[in-house]
Motif scaffolding. Sequence first.
Motif, short mmCIF file in Angstrom:
data_model
loop_
_atom_site.label_atom_id
_atom_site.label_comp_id
_atom_site.label_asym_id
_atom_site.label_seq_id
_atom_site.Cartn_x
_atom_site.Cartn_y
_atom_site.Cartn_z
N GLU A 94 0.78 -1.14 0.02
CA GLU A 94 0.06 0.02 0.07
C GLU A 94 0.85 1.29 -0.07
OE1 GLU A 94 -3.18 -0.27 -0.53
OE2 GLU A 94 -3.27 -2.34 -0.19
N ILE A 95 1.74 1.41 0.90
CA ILE A 95 2.56 2.47 0.84
C ILE A 95 3.65 2.57 -0.01
CG2 ILE A 95 3.81 4.06 2.67
CD1 ILE A 95 1.04 3.61 3.49
N LEU A 96 4.35 1.47 -0.13
CA LEU A 96 5.48 1.79 -0.87
C LEU A 96 5.20 1.44 -2.43
CD1 LEU A 96 8.36 -0.13 0.78
CD2 LEU A 96 7.95 2.35 0.95
N GLY A 97 4.28 0.30 -2.54
CA GLY A 97 3.79 0.21 -3.94
C GLY A 97 2.85 1.05 -4.47
N PHE A 106 10.36 0.02 -9.80
CA PHE A 106 11.07 -1.32 -9.67
C PHE A 106 10.03 -2.36 -10.36
CE2 PHE A 106 12.25 0.87 -5.79
CZ PHE A 106 13.49 0.98 -5.87
N PRO A 107 10.31 -2.81 -11.48
CA PRO A 107 9.46 -3.80 -12.37
C PRO A 107 9.14 -4.93 -11.51
CG PRO A 107 11.46 -2.99 -13.58
CD PRO A 107 11.80 -2.61 -12.18
N TYR A 108 10.16 -5.63 -10.71
CA TYR A 108 9.57 -6.91 -10.11
C TYR A 108 9.05 -6.66 -8.89
CZ TYR A 108 12.79 -8.77 -13.81
OH TYR A 108 13.06 -9.20 -15.07
N TRP A 109 8.57 -5.47 -8.24
CA TRP A 109 8.05 -5.36 -7.14
C TRP A 109 6.77 -5.93 -6.88
CZ3 TRP A 109 10.13 -3.22 -2.90
CH2 TRP A 109 9.32 -2.90 -1.80
N ASP A 110 6.01 -5.93 -8.05
CA ASP A 110 4.75 -6.51 -8.11
C ASP A 110 4.86 -8.32 -8.04
OD1 ASP A 110 1.57 -6.37 -8.28
OD2 ASP A 110 2.10 -7.46 -10.26
N MET A 177 -4.81 -1.82 -13.15
CA MET A 177 -4.21 -2.44 -11.95
C MET A 177 -3.64 -3.67 -12.56
SD MET A 177 -7.12 -2.50 -9.14
CE MET A 177 -6.14 -3.19 -7.89
N GLN A 178 -4.10 -4.35 -13.66
CA GLN A 178 -3.63 -5.30 -14.59
C GLN A 178 -2.51 -4.68 -15.54
OE1 GLN A 178 -7.33 -6.87 -15.84
NE2 GLN A 178 -6.64 -8.78 -15.22
N LYS A 179 -1.29 -4.36 -15.08
CA LYS A 179 -0.41 -3.69 -15.82
C LYS A 179 -0.16 -4.20 -17.34
CE LYS A 179 0.41 -0.74 -12.48
NZ LYS A 179 -0.65 -1.11 -11.69
N ASP A 180 0.04 -3.21 -18.40
CA ASP A 180 -0.02 -3.81 -19.56
C ASP A 180 1.63 -4.12 -19.84
OD1 ASP A 180 -2.63 -2.90 -19.87
OD2 ASP A 180 -1.94 -0.78 -20.41
N THR A 181 1.61 -4.66 -20.71
CA THR A 181 3.04 -5.48 -21.22
C THR A 181 3.22 -5.09 -22.84
OG1 THR A 181 2.79 -7.17 -19.68
CG2 THR A 181 4.73 -7.24 -21.53
N ILE A 182 4.67 -4.72 -23.29
CA ILE A 182 5.00 -4.36 -24.63
C ILE A 182 5.46 -5.66 -25.07
CG2 ILE A 182 6.20 -2.93 -26.16
CD1 ILE A 182 4.29 -1.52 -24.65
N VAL A 183 4.86 -6.07 -26.23
CA VAL A 183 5.21 -7.43 -26.72
C VAL A 183 5.66 -7.00 -28.26
CG1 VAL A 183 4.05 -8.69 -25.36
CG2 VAL A 183 2.86 -8.03 -27.41
N HIS A 184 6.52 -8.02 -29.08
CA HIS A 184 6.77 -7.49 -30.38
C HIS A 184 6.40 -8.55 -31.44
CE1 HIS A 184 9.58 -4.43 -28.78
NE2 HIS A 184 9.76 -5.38 -27.78
N SER A 185 5.51 -9.32 -30.90
CA SER A 185 4.75 -10.33 -31.84
C SER A 185 3.70 -10.82 -31.44
CB SER A 185 5.62 -11.56 -32.11
OG SER A 185 6.17 -12.13 -31.12
N ILE A 186 2.61 -11.04 -32.10
CA ILE A 186 1.44 -11.65 -31.61
C ILE A 186 0.79 -12.71 -32.60
CG2 ILE A 186 0.77 -9.51 -30.62
CD1 ILE A 186 -0.94 -8.74 -33.15
N GLY A 229 -3.01 -6.50 -20.10
CA GLY A 229 -2.91 -6.99 -18.86
C GLY A 229 -3.06 -8.55 -18.86
N LEU A 230 -3.06 -9.04 -19.71
CA LEU A 230 -3.12 -10.60 -19.95
C LEU A 230 -1.85 -11.22 -19.32
CD1 LEU A 230 -4.27 -13.44 -20.34
CD2 LEU A 230 -3.40 -13.28 -22.93
N LEU A 231 -0.54 -10.76 -19.92
CA LEU A 231 0.46 -11.27 -19.38
C LEU A 231 1.04 -10.99 -18.04
CD1 LEU A 231 2.91 -10.71 -22.66
CD2 LEU A 231 1.60 -12.94 -21.87
N ASP A 232 0.45 -9.97 -17.62
CA ASP A 232 0.59 -9.47 -16.16
C ASP A 232 -0.12 -10.38 -15.32
OD1 ASP A 232 1.38 -7.41 -13.98
OD2 ASP A 232 -0.72 -7.49 -13.87
#
Length: 291
Positions: A94-97, A106-110, A177-186, A229-232
């Motif tokens: 809650e406080i830090l995040g 920090f990408p890996y905090w979640d 809340m479901q963080k988005d992700t950048i992908v280079h192929s679908i 949000g799917l990959l997250d």
Amino acid sequence: MPHLSSRRRRRHPLQDFRAAWRARPVVTTVYLLLRASVILVLIAQLFNRNFENAFLCVLTLLLFLVPSMLEDRLNIDLPNTLEVIILLFIYSAEILGEINAYYVTFPYWDTVLHTLNGFLCAAIGFSLLDILNREERIKVSLSPLYLAIVAFCFSMTVGVVWEFFECLMDQLFALDMQKDTIVHSIGTILLDPTGGNHPVVVKGISDVILVLEDGTQRPLGLGGYLDIGLLDTMEDLFVNFIGAFVFSVIGYFYVRSRGKNKFAKRFIPIVGPAREPDDKAPDDPPPDPSV
């Protein structure tokens, strides 16, 4: 406040605090430091008129009371290590995040918090049945494997329900809340020219252009395709799986060793002492036989 047995309810709050300090100095110190920090953050948010973050601070203070409420209502004792981890988890989420934006910084905090959440929820699920297993008044005898499976399933269920909540908040309030992700192929069947069920793979995506209702084109400039949000969600559930599995294995061997595993004892609550009736304080003098 760290757990104070119901047998001390009628004492003065200062006496309760002193008793808690003597019994659990580490937990009490962590609790006071974190609570003081949250109060300072709350004051700062109120001065800045950031009422959303102020609400998160109030919520955090309330969540800090949950361990002691569980101990009191369920008549259990949380190990010091487990209670400290729960308090730090709440503060980190809650406080830090949220307020300090560690989820973005920090990408890996979640990911770390979801792994820890899987571990803690498995500990809670395991404890609920293990307490029944050791309760002499209830004739329940469950195998170590069964306890481990239930703990794992309980943790995964909590993780799934939380992802439902995140998805609901994103759909209703666009909170991301479901963080988005950048992908280079679908790969998608929606691009199948025949309208069939054959996925078309698109590789080497470097950007996406949004075409708005008024015809305006807006390049995202994110360097790839925006996954919503799917990959997250899948990553969160996977690390929840890891945390739940790790504790389930620990719990399994804890029961197999009949509670002799010192490491597991740090995370598994135990049944508290029998409570005295609420209508009679433990410090009341005995009745006068002459009356």
